[in-house]
Design a protein around this motif. Structure first.
Motif, PDB file in Angstrom:
ATOM      1  N   VAL A   1       3.563   3.749   4.623  1.00 36.46           N
ATOM      2  CA  VAL A   1       2.411   4.273   3.872  1.00 36.46           C
ATOM      3  C   VAL A   1       2.280   5.782   4.101  1.00 36.46           C
ATOM      4  O   VAL A   1       2.298   6.243   5.255  1.00 36.46           O
ATOM      5  CB  VAL A   1       1.109   3.564   4.304  1.00 36.46           C
ATOM      6  N   ARG A   2       2.137   6.539   3.010  1.00 37.76           N
ATOM      7  CA  ARG A   2       1.924   7.983   3.133  1.00 37.76           C
ATOM      8  C   ARG A   2       0.463   8.247   3.506  1.00 37.76           C
ATOM      9  O   ARG A   2      -0.453   7.693   2.883  1.00 37.76           O
ATOM     10  CB  ARG A   2       2.247   8.721   1.826  1.00 37.76           C
ATOM     11  N   ILE A   3       0.250   9.100   4.504  1.00 38.15           N
ATOM     12  CA  ILE A   3      -1.098   9.493   4.913  1.00 38.15           C
ATOM     13  C   ILE A   3      -1.281  10.945   4.490  1.00 38.15           C
ATOM     14  O   ILE A   3      -0.572  11.836   4.967  1.00 38.15           O
ATOM     15  CB  ILE A   3      -1.309   9.342   6.429  1.00 38.15           C
ATOM     16  N   ILE A   4      -2.215  11.154   3.591  1.00 40.55           N
ATOM     17  CA  ILE A   4      -2.375  12.465   2.951  1.00 40.55           C
ATOM     18  C   ILE A   4      -3.762  13.024   3.254  1.00 40.55           C
ATOM     19  O   ILE A   4      -4.784  12.414   2.905  1.00 40.55           O
ATOM     20  CB  ILE A   4      -2.161  12.349   1.432  1.00 40.55           C
ATOM     21  N   GLY A   5      -3.805  14.154   3.917  1.00 40.87           N
ATOM     22  CA  GLY A   5      -5.072  14.818   4.189  1.00 40.87           C
ATOM     23  C   GLY A   5      -5.520  15.621   2.983  1.00 40.87           C
ATOM     24  O   GLY A   5      -4.696  16.067   2.166  1.00 40.87           O
ATOM     25  N   VAL A   6      -6.829  15.815   2.863  1.00 43.43           N
ATOM     26  CA  VAL A   6      -7.382  16.592   1.752  1.00 43.43           C
ATOM     27  C   VAL A   6      -8.390  17.602   2.296  1.00 43.43           C
ATOM     28  O   VAL A   6      -9.273  17.242   3.086  1.00 43.43           O
ATOM     29  CB  VAL A   6      -8.073  15.690   0.701  1.00 43.43           C
ATOM     30  N   GLU A   7      -8.233  18.865   1.883  1.00 41.55           N
ATOM     31  CA  GLU A   7      -9.140  19.937   2.291  1.00 41.55           C
ATOM     32  C   GLU A   7      -9.551  20.753   1.072  1.00 41.55           C
ATOM     33  O   GLU A   7      -8.828  20.802   0.073  1.00 41.55           O
ATOM     34  CB  GLU A   7      -8.457  20.884   3.288  1.00 41.55           C
ATOM     35  N   PRO A   8     -10.695  21.452   1.145  1.00 42.88           N
ATOM     36  CA  PRO A   8     -11.044  22.407   0.084  1.00 42.88           C
ATOM     37  C   PRO A   8     -10.092  23.599   0.142  1.00 42.88           C
ATOM     38  O   PRO A   8      -9.602  23.979   1.216  1.00 42.88           O
ATOM     39  CB  PRO A   8     -12.475  22.836   0.449  1.00 42.88           C
TER      40      PRO A   8
ATOM     41  N   LEU B   1       0.856  -1.184   0.000  1.00 41.00           N
ATOM     42  CA  LEU B   1       0.000   0.000   0.000  1.00 41.00           C
ATOM     43  C   LEU B   1       0.893   1.235   0.000  1.00 41.00           C
ATOM     44  O   LEU B   1       1.859   1.310   0.765  1.00 41.00           O
ATOM     45  CB  LEU B   1      -0.907  -0.010   1.235  1.00 41.00           C
ATOM     46  N   ASP B   2       0.563   2.189  -0.864  1.00 37.44           N
ATOM     47  CA  ASP B   2       1.432   3.365  -1.011  1.00 37.44           C
ATOM     48  C   ASP B   2       0.897   4.609  -0.311  1.00 37.44           C
ATOM     49  O   ASP B   2       1.669   5.370   0.272  1.00 37.44           O
ATOM     50  CB  ASP B   2       1.638   3.667  -2.501  1.00 37.44           C
ATOM     51  N   ALA B   3      -0.415   4.856  -0.392  1.00 31.73           N
ATOM     52  CA  ALA B   3      -0.940   6.090   0.210  1.00 31.73           C
ATOM     53  C   ALA B   3      -2.408   5.937   0.571  1.00 31.73           C
ATOM     54  O   ALA B   3      -3.166   5.231  -0.106  1.00 31.73           O
ATOM     55  CB  ALA B   3      -0.757   7.279  -0.739  1.00 31.73           C
ATOM     56  N   VAL B   4      -2.790   6.612   1.655  1.00 33.15           N
ATOM     57  CA  VAL B   4      -4.187   6.697   2.078  1.00 33.15           C
ATOM     58  C   VAL B   4      -4.570   8.175   2.096  1.00 33.15           C
ATOM     59  O   VAL B   4      -3.852   8.999   2.677  1.00 33.15           O
ATOM     60  CB  VAL B   4      -4.397   6.080   3.481  1.00 33.15           C
TER      61      VAL B   4
ATOM     62  N   HIS C   1      -6.290  18.742  19.984  1.00 31.36           N
ATOM     63  CA  HIS C   1      -5.764  17.374  20.028  1.00 31.36           C
ATOM     64  C   HIS C   1      -5.490  16.870  18.613  1.00 31.36           C
ATOM     65  O   HIS C   1      -4.476  16.194  18.371  1.00 31.36           O
ATOM     66  CB  HIS C   1      -6.753  16.441  20.732  1.00 31.36           C
ATOM     67  N   CYS C   2      -6.379  17.185  17.703  1.00 35.41           N
ATOM     68  CA  CYS C   2      -6.229  16.741  16.313  1.00 35.41           C
ATOM     69  C   CYS C   2      -4.953  17.313  15.698  1.00 35.41           C
ATOM     70  O   CYS C   2      -4.197  16.599  15.016  1.00 35.41           O
ATOM     71  CB  CYS C   2      -7.438  17.174  15.477  1.00 35.41           C
ATOM     72  N   PHE C   3      -4.706  18.586  15.938  1.00 40.96           N
ATOM     73  CA  PHE C   3      -3.516  19.227  15.386  1.00 40.96           C
ATOM     74  C   PHE C   3      -2.244  18.628  15.971  1.00 40.96           C
ATOM     75  O   PHE C   3      -1.261  18.400  15.255  1.00 40.96           O
ATOM     76  CB  PHE C   3      -3.559  20.736  15.657  1.00 40.96           C
ATOM     77  N   GLU C   4      -2.267  18.355  17.267  1.00 34.98           N
ATOM     78  CA  GLU C   4      -1.098  17.777  17.924  1.00 34.98           C
ATOM     79  C   GLU C   4      -0.700  16.452  17.267  1.00 34.98           C
ATOM     80  O   GLU C   4       0.486  16.181  17.019  1.00 34.98           O
ATOM     81  CB  GLU C   4      -1.394  17.561  19.412  1.00 34.98           C
ATOM     82  N   VAL C   5      -1.703  15.632  16.948  1.00 33.67           N
ATOM     83  CA  VAL C   5      -1.433  14.332  16.334  1.00 33.67           C
ATOM     84  C   VAL C   5      -1.025  14.492  14.869  1.00 33.67           C
ATOM     85  O   VAL C   5      -0.043  13.895  14.410  1.00 33.67           O
ATOM     86  CB  VAL C   5      -2.677  13.419  16.449  1.00 33.67           C
ATOM     87  N   CYS C   6      -1.777  15.296  14.124  1.00 34.33           N
ATOM     88  CA  CYS C   6      -1.507  15.448  12.687  1.00 34.33           C
ATOM     89  C   CYS C   6      -0.137  16.084  12.436  1.00 34.33           C
ATOM     90  O   CYS C   6       0.534  15.760  11.458  1.00 34.33           O
ATOM     91  CB  CYS C   6      -2.603  16.274  12.025  1.00 34.33           C
ATOM     92  N   ARG C   7       0.262  16.987  13.285  1.00 34.02           N
ATOM     93  CA  ARG C   7       1.564  17.634  13.124  1.00 34.02           C
ATOM     94  C   ARG C   7       2.687  16.597  13.153  1.00 34.02           C
ATOM     95  O   ARG C   7       3.697  16.740  12.473  1.00 34.02           O
ATOM     96  CB  ARG C   7       1.772  18.680  14.223  1.00 34.02           C
ATOM     97  N   GLU C   8       2.491  15.520  13.923  1.00 34.25           N
ATOM     98  CA  GLU C   8       3.535  14.501  14.061  1.00 34.25           C
ATOM     99  C   GLU C   8       3.403  13.363  13.060  1.00 34.25           C
ATOM    100  O   GLU C   8       4.407  12.811  12.604  1.00 34.25           O
ATOM    101  CB  GLU C   8       3.512  13.944  15.483  1.00 34.25           C
ATOM    102  N   PHE C   9       2.173  13.014  12.646  1.00 30.81           N
ATOM    103  CA  PHE C   9       1.992  11.779  11.882  1.00 30.81           C
ATOM    104  C   PHE C   9       1.399  11.953  10.480  1.00 30.81           C
ATOM    105  O   PHE C   9       1.467  11.018   9.678  1.00 30.81           O
ATOM    106  CB  PHE C   9       1.122  10.804  12.680  1.00 30.81           C
ATOM    107  N   LEU C  10       0.822  13.083  10.175  1.00 26.13           N
ATOM    108  CA  LEU C  10       0.253  13.297   8.838  1.00 26.13           C
ATOM    109  C   LEU C  10       1.366  13.754   7.891  1.00 26.13           C
ATOM    110  O   LEU C  10       2.125  14.665   8.216  1.00 26.13           O
ATOM    111  CB  LEU C  10      -0.859  14.348   8.908  1.00 26.13           C
ATOM    112  N   ASP C  11       1.473  13.138   6.719  1.00 24.61           N
ATOM    113  CA  ASP C  11       2.578  13.448   5.802  1.00 24.61           C
ATOM    114  C   ASP C  11       2.396  14.778   5.081  1.00 24.61           C
ATOM    115  O   ASP C  11       3.349  15.534   4.921  1.00 24.61           O
ATOM    116  CB  ASP C  11       2.731  12.326   4.780  1.00 24.61           C
ATOM    117  N   GLU C  12       1.176  15.069   4.640  1.00 21.76           N
ATOM    118  CA  GLU C  12       0.939  16.319   3.917  1.00 21.76           C
ATOM    119  C   GLU C  12      -0.563  16.543   3.774  1.00 21.76           C
ATOM    120  O   GLU C  12      -1.373  15.659   4.052  1.00 21.76           O
ATOM    121  CB  GLU C  12       1.595  16.299   2.535  1.00 21.76           C
ATOM    122  N   VAL C  13      -0.921  17.745   3.305  1.00 25.29           N
ATOM    123  CA  VAL C  13      -2.320  18.076   3.026  1.00 25.29           C
ATOM    124  C   VAL C  13      -2.405  18.624   1.599  1.00 25.29           C
ATOM    125  O   VAL C  13      -1.648  19.513   1.217  1.00 25.29           O
ATOM    126  CB  VAL C  13      -2.878  19.120   4.010  1.00 25.29           C
ATOM    127  N   ILE C  14      -3.336  18.081   0.821  1.00 23.28           N
ATOM    128  CA  ILE C  14      -3.585  18.525  -0.546  1.00 23.28           C
ATOM    129  C   ILE C  14      -4.876  19.338  -0.565  1.00 23.28           C
ATOM    130  O   ILE C  14      -5.851  18.994   0.127  1.00 23.28           O
ATOM    131  CB  ILE C  14      -3.698  17.316  -1.495  1.00 23.28           C
TER     132      ILE C  14
END
Length: 506
Positions: free
Chosen positions: A200-207, A173-176, A243-256
């Protein structure tokens, strides 16, 4: 493993969610896979009992709360999926639930909450007003407040999606891709995936117009957006959770970031694969995946998108359909100036070739010229758009590409008509709360200070309506108008310099 990760892994593995949730399918998407030249899988959280992943976090949060502090009821503020998640959890646990919802909330969502046995109270025009009232009411009734995303146990409940993913797809698996509103789902998935599948890259998506996590990560601190776009109302959050930001700052790879048109196209993609209509927020991950593949030239990989919800109002489908082809670059909206003489209309149509016409508006401009507003199908996508523009310009046509002009797409395409010779006219695009009295409030506040020279409104099935207003503004009244807009409290944008407005209406 860091202390933060260790804490959340324990919470996720001990989360209580399946009293109200189901293990959703990991759905193969053969059409998207062929088009994107990657293996595409869809995690079908739209198949939950409340058509959204929110029931996971809501139940775990309330269940853990009751283990520590018995309560006869809970209270929440929500205009959408969180409301149904809390209502379902409370029903299952045998306690009362009070959900404060903005008055602009569509009736289908209010009815859904009440059908689950919760008390739905309509208050205010927006989430912030409903939230303030809910907090006050909770204190009065002694009901604990259930936040929609910013609580460790809520994050843990959403993290069970990742547990299922790892079990359902143990292969390469390459990315979620994960939609982000307040950040609870992205936090839960990223912290668990980086524990079990760190490659695995974890990529957030926002408008693009609700990029609260993207901008916060860039600033390395939580920021508050002054305003957010409303097309994807399920993720229209001005500030992500602490809390969400604290976790995402450490474990989320990027946001598109993706556009309205890209979300609309993704809704169609998912429908073609599943025959299910997702809400705009629910299609965010697919939209982000498509942009990622295109921009990075990715091929031969395995990609998973989280379909987070399918609570779409039927009235919104019309607006989505209008934007679909633009989102895939398969339609161009063009404003073209042609000579006002016999045969010129035919010559222009010949220049377009045998391409399909999706829309055509023509209006006499003056003795020498005419303006045409045309929608043109582009089977070849963005490359064909450039080829068509070049062909028209080589034929001496003055061409304006309006495919990314929101005012043209939302309003002017429905208003092509005569010009008005009003030197003092100013054009503004307003966002009105979709409730009775909104227009009356606008007109009452304005009084008789300025004459309305143009007005266009369309219902898009959302909590807010988009209104285009022309005002005859005498010289020197600019400061007074600014004060009026500030006091009105409606979002407003000055469109007086919009090129489409100059061509077709000014």
């Amino acid at each position: 493993m860091t202390q933060l990760q260790d804490e959340y892994i324990k919470r996720i593995l001990s989360a209580r969610v399946y009293d109200v949730s189901t293990q959703t399918r990991l759905h193969e998407a053969p059409q998207l896979s062929r088009r994107l030249n990657n293996q595409v899988l869809l995690k079908r959280e739209d198949e939950q009992p409340v058509f959204s992943f929110k029931c996971r976090g809501a139940f775990n949060r309330i269940f853990k709360l009751l283990e520590q502090t018995p309560a006869s009821g809970v209270i929440a503020a929500s205009a959408g999926n969180h409301a149904q998640g809390v209502a379902l959890a409370a029903q299952k646990l045998g306690i009362d639930a009070v959900i404060v919802m903005p008055q602009t909330t569509p009736g289908i969502k209010v009815d859904a909450v009440r059908a689950l046995g919760a008390e739905a109270i309509l208050h205010g025009d927006d989430f912030d007003t409903a939230l303030s009232f809910a907090l006050k009411l909770g204190e009065e009734r002694g009901f604990p407040f259930i936040h929609p995303f910013d609580d460790p146990n809520t994050i843990a409940g959403q993290g069970t999606v990742a547990v299922e993913l790892c079990r359902q797809h143990p292969e390469s698996l390459d990315a979620v891709f994960v939609p982000i509103g307040g950040g609870g789902l992205a936090a839960g998935i990223s912290v668990y995936m980086k524990y079990l599948r760190p490659e695995v890259r974890i990529i957030g998506v926002e408008p693009v117009d609700a990029a609260s996590m993207h901008d916060s990560l860039a600033a390395d601190e939580r920021i508050t957006l002054p305003q957010v776009g409303l097309f994807a109302d399920g993720v229209a959050v001005k500030q992500v959770g602490e809390h969400c930001f604290e976790v995402c700052r450490e474990f989320l790879d990027e946001v598109i970031l993706v556009t309205v048109d890209e979300m609309a196209a993704a809704i169609k993609d998912i429908f073609n694969e599943t025959r299910t209509l997702t809400e705009p927020a629910g299609a965010l991950a697919v939209a982000g995946m498509k942009r990622y593949v295109k921009e990075r030239n990715v091929s031969g990989q395995t990609l998973i998108a989280i379909n987070s919800g399918a609570n779409i109002n039927f009235d919104r489908i019309r607006h989505v359909a209008e934007r679909v082809e633009l989102g895939d670059s398969r339609e161009a909206l063009l404003a073209v100036t042609i000579p006002e003489k016999p045969g010129s209309f035919l010559a222009f149509c010949k220049a377009l070739g045998k391409r399909g016409i999706t829309e055509f508006n023509y209006r006499y401009a003056d003795a020498g010229t005419a303006h045409v507003f045309a929608g043109v199908e582009l089977p070849g996508g963005s490359e064909e758009r450039e080829s068509l523009m070049q062909t028209l310009r080589q034929s001496d046509y003055d061409v304006l590409d309006m495919s990314r002009n929101d005012t043209a797409k939302l309003h002017l395409r429905h208003m092509i008509g005569g010009h008005a010779d009003i030197a003092s006219e100013k054009l503004f695009r307003f966002v009105f709360p979709e409730r009775p009295g909104a227009l009356l409030h606008f007109l009452t506040a304005m009084g008789e200070r300025w004459n309305i020279t143009l007005f266009h409104y369309r219902n898009h099935g959302a909590a807010y309506g988009r209104v285009l207003v022309g005002l005859a503004l005498p010289e020197g009244d600019e400061e007074s108008l600014k004060q009026f807009i500030d006091e009105l409290g409606y979002k407003a944008e000055d469109e007086s310099d919009n090129e489409a407005y100059s061509l077709f209406l000014r």
